[in-house]
Design a protein around this motif. Structure first.
Motif, PDB file in Angstrom:
ATOM      1  N   PRO A 208      32.666  65.606  15.847  1.00  0.00           N
ATOM      2  CA  PRO A 208      33.802  64.737  16.174  1.00  0.00           C
ATOM      3  C   PRO A 208      34.526  64.278  14.906  1.00  0.00           C
ATOM      4  O   PRO A 208      34.031  64.444  13.798  1.00  0.00           O
ATOM      5  CB  PRO A 208      33.123  63.552  16.869  1.00  0.00           C
ATOM      6  N   LEU A 209      35.679  63.648  15.109  1.00  0.00           N
ATOM      7  CA  LEU A 209      36.444  63.128  13.988  1.00  0.00           C
ATOM      8  C   LEU A 209      35.823  61.838  13.467  1.00  0.00           C
ATOM      9  O   LEU A 209      35.220  61.078  14.237  1.00  0.00           O
ATOM     10  CB  LEU A 209      37.887  62.845  14.413  1.00  0.00           C
ATOM     11  N   PRO A 210      35.970  61.563  12.154  1.00  0.00           N
ATOM     12  CA  PRO A 210      35.441  60.301  11.594  1.00  0.00           C
ATOM     13  C   PRO A 210      36.111  59.068  12.176  1.00  0.00           C
ATOM     14  O   PRO A 210      35.539  57.976  12.150  1.00  0.00           O
ATOM     15  CB  PRO A 210      35.745  60.426  10.097  1.00  0.00           C
ATOM     16  N   LEU A 211      37.351  59.210  12.683  1.00  0.00           N
ATOM     17  CA  LEU A 211      38.079  58.102  13.308  1.00  0.00           C
ATOM     18  C   LEU A 211      38.356  58.432  14.768  1.00  0.00           C
ATOM     19  O   LEU A 211      38.533  59.593  15.131  1.00  0.00           O
ATOM     20  CB  LEU A 211      39.418  57.865  12.602  1.00  0.00           C
ATOM     21  N   SER A 212      38.408  57.410  15.597  1.00  0.00           N
ATOM     22  CA  SER A 212      38.751  57.622  17.002  1.00  0.00           C
ATOM     23  C   SER A 212      40.236  57.957  17.109  1.00  0.00           C
ATOM     24  O   SER A 212      41.042  57.541  16.274  1.00  0.00           O
ATOM     25  CB  SER A 212      38.442  56.358  17.815  1.00  0.00           C
ATOM     26  N   PRO A 213      40.634  58.728  18.132  1.00  0.00           N
ATOM     27  CA  PRO A 213      42.044  59.132  18.277  1.00  0.00           C
ATOM     28  C   PRO A 213      43.016  57.957  18.290  1.00  0.00           C
ATOM     29  O   PRO A 213      44.149  58.094  17.819  1.00  0.00           O
ATOM     30  CB  PRO A 213      42.052  59.879  19.615  1.00  0.00           C
ATOM     31  N   ASP A 214      42.597  56.794  18.800  1.00  0.00           N
ATOM     32  CA  ASP A 214      43.524  55.667  18.885  1.00  0.00           C
ATOM     33  C   ASP A 214      43.798  55.026  17.529  1.00  0.00           C
ATOM     34  O   ASP A 214      44.656  54.150  17.417  1.00  0.00           O
ATOM     35  CB  ASP A 214      43.004  54.618  19.875  1.00  0.00           C
ATOM     36  N   LYS A 215      43.105  55.467  16.490  1.00  0.00           N
ATOM     37  CA  LYS A 215      43.310  54.907  15.153  1.00  0.00           C
ATOM     38  C   LYS A 215      44.157  55.807  14.248  1.00  0.00           C
ATOM     39  O   LYS A 215      44.473  55.427  13.121  1.00  0.00           O
ATOM     40  CB  LYS A 215      41.952  54.671  14.467  1.00  0.00           C
ATOM     41  N   LEU A 216      44.521  56.996  14.722  1.00  0.00           N
ATOM     42  CA  LEU A 216      45.133  57.968  13.828  1.00  0.00           C
ATOM     43  C   LEU A 216      46.531  57.563  13.348  1.00  0.00           C
ATOM     44  O   LEU A 216      46.896  57.802  12.198  1.00  0.00           O
ATOM     45  CB  LEU A 216      45.182  59.343  14.504  1.00  0.00           C
ATOM     46  N   SER A 331      45.055  54.430  -5.161  1.00  0.00           N
ATOM     47  CA  SER A 331      44.931  55.423  -4.090  1.00  0.00           C
ATOM     48  C   SER A 331      44.549  56.792  -4.636  1.00  0.00           C
ATOM     49  O   SER A 331      43.835  57.562  -3.987  1.00  0.00           O
ATOM     50  CB  SER A 331      46.243  55.538  -3.310  1.00  0.00           C
ATOM     51  N   SER A 332      45.021  57.107  -5.827  1.00  0.00           N
ATOM     52  CA  SER A 332      44.761  58.420  -6.420  1.00  0.00           C
ATOM     53  C   SER A 332      43.280  58.663  -6.692  1.00  0.00           C
ATOM     54  O   SER A 332      42.874  59.801  -6.925  1.00  0.00           O
ATOM     55  CB  SER A 332      45.541  58.570  -7.736  1.00  0.00           C
ATOM     56  N   LYS A 333      42.482  57.594  -6.621  1.00  0.00           N
ATOM     57  CA  LYS A 333      41.050  57.726  -6.915  1.00  0.00           C
ATOM     58  C   LYS A 333      40.148  57.295  -5.754  1.00  0.00           C
ATOM     59  O   LYS A 333      38.924  57.312  -5.880  1.00  0.00           O
ATOM     60  CB  LYS A 333      40.701  56.912  -8.174  1.00  0.00           C
ATOM     61  N   LEU A 334      40.749  56.924  -4.619  1.00  0.00           N
ATOM     62  CA  LEU A 334      39.952  56.478  -3.479  1.00  0.00           C
ATOM     63  C   LEU A 334      39.500  57.668  -2.635  1.00  0.00           C
ATOM     64  O   LEU A 334      40.278  58.582  -2.372  1.00  0.00           O
ATOM     65  CB  LEU A 334      40.747  55.516  -2.601  1.00  0.00           C
ATOM     66  N   ILE A 340      38.829  54.832   4.966  1.00  0.00           N
ATOM     67  CA  ILE A 340      38.377  54.454   6.311  1.00  0.00           C
ATOM     68  C   ILE A 340      37.880  53.016   6.303  1.00  0.00           C
ATOM     69  O   ILE A 340      38.186  52.222   7.204  1.00  0.00           O
ATOM     70  CB  ILE A 340      37.266  55.413   6.792  1.00  0.00           C
ATOM     71  N   HIS A 341      37.127  52.661   5.265  1.00  0.00           N
ATOM     72  CA  HIS A 341      36.626  51.281   5.165  1.00  0.00           C
ATOM     73  C   HIS A 341      37.767  50.295   4.977  1.00  0.00           C
ATOM     74  O   HIS A 341      37.773  49.199   5.567  1.00  0.00           O
ATOM     75  CB  HIS A 341      35.625  51.169   3.997  1.00  0.00           C
TER      76      HIS A 341
END
Length: 354
Positions: A208-216, A331-334, A340-341
């Protein structure tokens, strides 16, 4: 003498744009693989089983198609050029492969894709991003896609935190799939040769995806902001008045609609389309994400309408970044897990991006 020499050079140039009497058009991204060893390598690295149904996008005159038919059970070839469709049908008519080849004439981005196990494609570079989206949004689960991309675009797909090409496209793609670089392909392996080198990439959808579809949609909304200035600190990015105004407007709207809970409409993978598209445009025009905002015009208008941001909300956003040690990070290093966190802790504070 000089005129005759120039005429011969022009003729050679024209011949390089033909195969089997069919002219290829660079403007349409038609570059046909002419190296048989490279074709064999691509088929081998695709890991095709004898029971596989293979989706081929942009088969051209069928050099790769023949090898795919030899390796798998059947091939569904999607080709937009009617001349190439006729050539494919002519090439395999009366052969043992004829009944195992189905040719669909049309734009792959507009076609309803059938069931397939593996996708193999040598595509026009201008459809790279929307094609990835379309494949990863396919209703039937497939094992992998092995696709030829412009080399820089391929490097963006596999880029890791800290790499110069790491961008929103990298994070979005790697959220939805595992991506592997298979081989580099020089421009002289094509007829006519493109202006840039290529790379073959293997894409394996995550299930499955790491995130639920409602979070995309929220996920992509947050990444748009984070990568608007990917080399600045998140603290500096989220202090901008227009960004704070947009987030505060979302915050107040959601509080008014759902005073006791954070309501979110259900979203699907199609919400990522704009994100992939913008990233490809950045790759094509050579602009760095640190040079201009990626937020769309409608988003900027909404932010302007929101007016001055309240200091309390500004402190709320800043507090989240400080509490979880994101204020001085870039962001370039995250990593994907850190993004996700970050979305999770923002949501816990009732701060949303959609």
């Amino acid at each position: 003498m000089a005129g005759g020499k120039m005429k011969k050079e022009r003729q050679r140039g024209m011949e390089s744009h033909f195969q089997g009497g069919i002219p290829f058009y660079k403007s349409k991204g038609q570059h046909i693989l002419k190296n048989p060893l490279l074709v064999d390598t691509i088929v081998q690295k695709a890991g095709i089983k004898s029971t596989d149904t293979i989706l081929e996008i942009g088969p051209g005159t069928g050099n790769l198609t023949k090898k795919l038919l030899e390796a798998g059970k059947s091939v569904i070839a999607v080709e937009v050029d009617p001349r190439m469709v006729l050539e494919l049908e002519r090439r395999f008519q009366g052969t043992p492969f004829h009944n195992r080849l189905k040719v669909i004439q049309g734009d792959v981005l507009k076609c309803d894709l059938p069931y397939f196990d593996i996708c193999v494609a040598n595509i026009p570079y201008q459809i790279s991003s929307p094609l990835i989206f379309k494949l990863l949004d396919h209703k039937h689960c497939f094992r992998c896609a092995v696709i030829m991309f412009q080399r820089e675009f391929a490097m963006r797909l596999i880029a890791q935190p800290g790499d110069s090409l790491y961008c929103r496209l990298s994070v979005n793609t790697q959220l939805l799939a595992r991506v592997f670089h298979l081989l580099k392909v020089g421009r002289n392996n094509f007829r006519p040769p493109p202006k840039v080198d290529s790379s073959v990439v293997r894409i394996e959808p995550r299930k499955p995806l790491p995130l639920s579809p409602d979070k995309l949609k929220e996920w992509d909304g947050m990444l748009r902001i984070c990568f608007s200035r990917k080399n600045k600190t998140l603290g500096a990015i989220f202090k901008q008045k227009k960004i704070l105004s947009l987030l505060e407007k979302n915050y107040k709207t959601l509080q008014a609609l759902h005073p006791s809970q954070n309501g979110q409409e259900e979203m699907d993978l199609s919400m990522l389309h704009d994100g992939f598209e913008d990233a490809v445009m950045d790759a094509d025009d050579g602009k760095d994400e640190d040079d201009e905002m990626e937020l769309e015009g409608s988003d900027m208008d909404s932010m302007a309408e929101a007016g001055e941001t309240g200091s309390a909300f500004k402190d709320k956003v800043s507090g989240v970044l400080k509490q979880y040690d994101y204020e001085n990070k870039r962001s370039s290093k995250l990593s994907q897990n850190e993004f996700i966190h970050l979305l999770s802790v923002f949501n816990e504070a009732c701060i949303h991006f959609a």
